[in-house]
Design a protein around this motif. Structure first.
Motif, mmCIF file in Angstrom:
data_model
loop_
_atom_site.group_PDB
_atom_site.id
_atom_site.type_symbol
_atom_site.label_atom_id
_atom_site.label_comp_id
_atom_site.label_asym_id
_atom_site.label_seq_id
_atom_site.Cartn_x
_atom_site.Cartn_y
_atom_site.Cartn_z
ATOM 1 N N ALA A 1 1.098 -1.342 -0.151
ATOM 2 C CA ALA A 1 -0.103 0.279 -0.058
ATOM 3 C C ALA A 1 0.787 1.721 -0.023
ATOM 4 O O ALA A 1 0.825 2.143 -0.529
ATOM 5 C CB ALA A 1 -0.863 0.066 1.346
ATOM 6 N N SER B 1 -3.965 3.106 -7.016
ATOM 7 C CA SER B 1 -4.657 1.778 -6.317
ATOM 8 C C SER B 1 -3.810 0.702 -6.339
ATOM 9 O O SER B 1 -2.878 0.980 -7.051
ATOM 10 C CB SER B 1 -6.331 1.927 -6.964
ATOM 11 N N VAL B 2 -4.116 -0.013 -5.287
ATOM 12 C CA VAL B 2 -2.946 -1.015 -5.362
ATOM 13 C C VAL B 2 -3.573 -2.367 -6.226
ATOM 14 O O VAL B 2 -2.362 -2.700 -6.681
ATOM 15 C CB VAL B 2 -2.999 -2.043 -3.940
#
Length: 325
Positions: free
Chosen positions: A236, A245-246
């Motif tokens: 993360a 975003s991951v």
């Protein structure tokens, strides 16, 4: 220390650039007093001139009898057409030549040279790689081989295979590093004006659309992580640094590097640990902290998984190599 003898085998329609890679890299590997650590000879199956994939032929000094005295045999890549029956004419002479090798001989193929090794059954049951453009055809023709088209090279102990063109440089430097440690390999790389190692695998070179937004690349985040290997770094955090975003970061990272962010981070930590094991007398627990593994137990687990030996065994091997070369 005895000089290691490398014999490079050239087939008809050989690629001249790749044929010259082993000699350039191995002859650049020098000991502490500047002595050469390898001698390199080039041969053909019959000792005669060899046609190339370009508009000239090559004369070599040796025939297949040179292979019997080799410590390492490197099979050079050639222009391969699976529809050309003439390509089959080298398979039986190759198989016969391979039978003359001493049991301890290391065998290396560069790029398409994996094809005749596979056709001769030499790679059956083994992991191997070749140029990504040929990987699918190789999988269809030689299903007994465990092909991996995403890596620059595969080290399976006594048999090593590389991907296309410059990946031959990567593999030869890897062999020097395994034989004599990072300092010698890095010196050879500097002499050849190439990086001592490259991140990722073939996946980063396979044709695909160029990202429209260069700011979305993961290079800056990789550099950020490399400067913080001694600290815990979560997926993360990596995604956050890249402002993705991951899920999107993981997808983009794999496209660009050829492996997952977690696998890449572990590889960088292992590489740092190997360097510290070779170049310092730091205790194992200190190396574990500096490489970001936290504990000596975690370091031992990851080093053994990556290179097959414990950190102490690795240190003994390469510190001893440095003092005896």
């Amino acid at each position: 220390m005895a000089v290691h003898r490398v014999v490079v085998l050239a087939f008809p329609r050989v690629y001249p650039f790749e044929l010259g890679i082993p000699a350039r890299v191995f002859r650049a590997a020098r000991g502490p007093d500047g002595e050469r650590l390898y001698e390199v000879a080039t041969c053909s199956l019959d000792g005669g001139p060899v046609s190339t994939a370009e508009d000239f032929d090559l004369v070599v000094a040796h025939g297949a009898e040179a292979l019997a005295a080799a410590d390492t045999v490197v099979v050079a890549p050639f222009q391969w057409d699976p529809e050309d029956a003439a390509a089959d004419s080298v398979l039986e002479p190759l198989a016969a030549a391979l039978r003359t090798l001493r049991p301890s001989t290391r065998v290396v193929s560069l790029c398409t040279a994996a094809v005749p090794l596979a056709a001769a059954g030499f790679l059956d049951g083994r992991p191997a790689t070749t140029h990504w453009q040929e990987a699918q055809r190789c999988q269809e023709l030689f299903p007994a081989v465990k092909w991996d088209a995403d890596v620059l090279f595969v080290d399976d102990g006594d048999v090593l295979t590389s991907a296309g063109v410059a990946a031959g440089v990567d593999l030869c430097l890897h062999i020097v590093r395994q034989d004599h440690g990072s300092a010698v390999a890095n010196g050879a790389a500097r002499y050849c004006v190439v990086p001592p190692w490259r991140e990722g695998g073939q996946a980063q070179f396979i044709e695909r659309a160029v990202p429209a937004d260069p700011s979305a690349a993961t290079a800056a985040t990789r550099a950020w992580a490399m400067a913080r290997l001694d600290q815990p770094i979560a997926l993360a955090e990596l995604a956050g640094h890249a402002r993705m975003s991951v899920r999107n970061f993981s997808r983009r990272f794999r496209q660009e590097v050829g492996m997952t962010p977690v696998d890449w981070l572990i590889r960088q930590r292992v590489d740092l640990a190997r360097h510290l094991l070779e170049a310092t007398d730091l205790p194992i627990d200190h190396i574990a902290e500096r490489a970001g593994f936290g504990t000596a137990a975690s370091l031992r687990q990851h080093v053994r998984a990556a290179i097959g030996v414990s950190p102490n065994a690795y240190r003994r091997t390469f510190r001893a190599a440095e003092t005896t070369t």
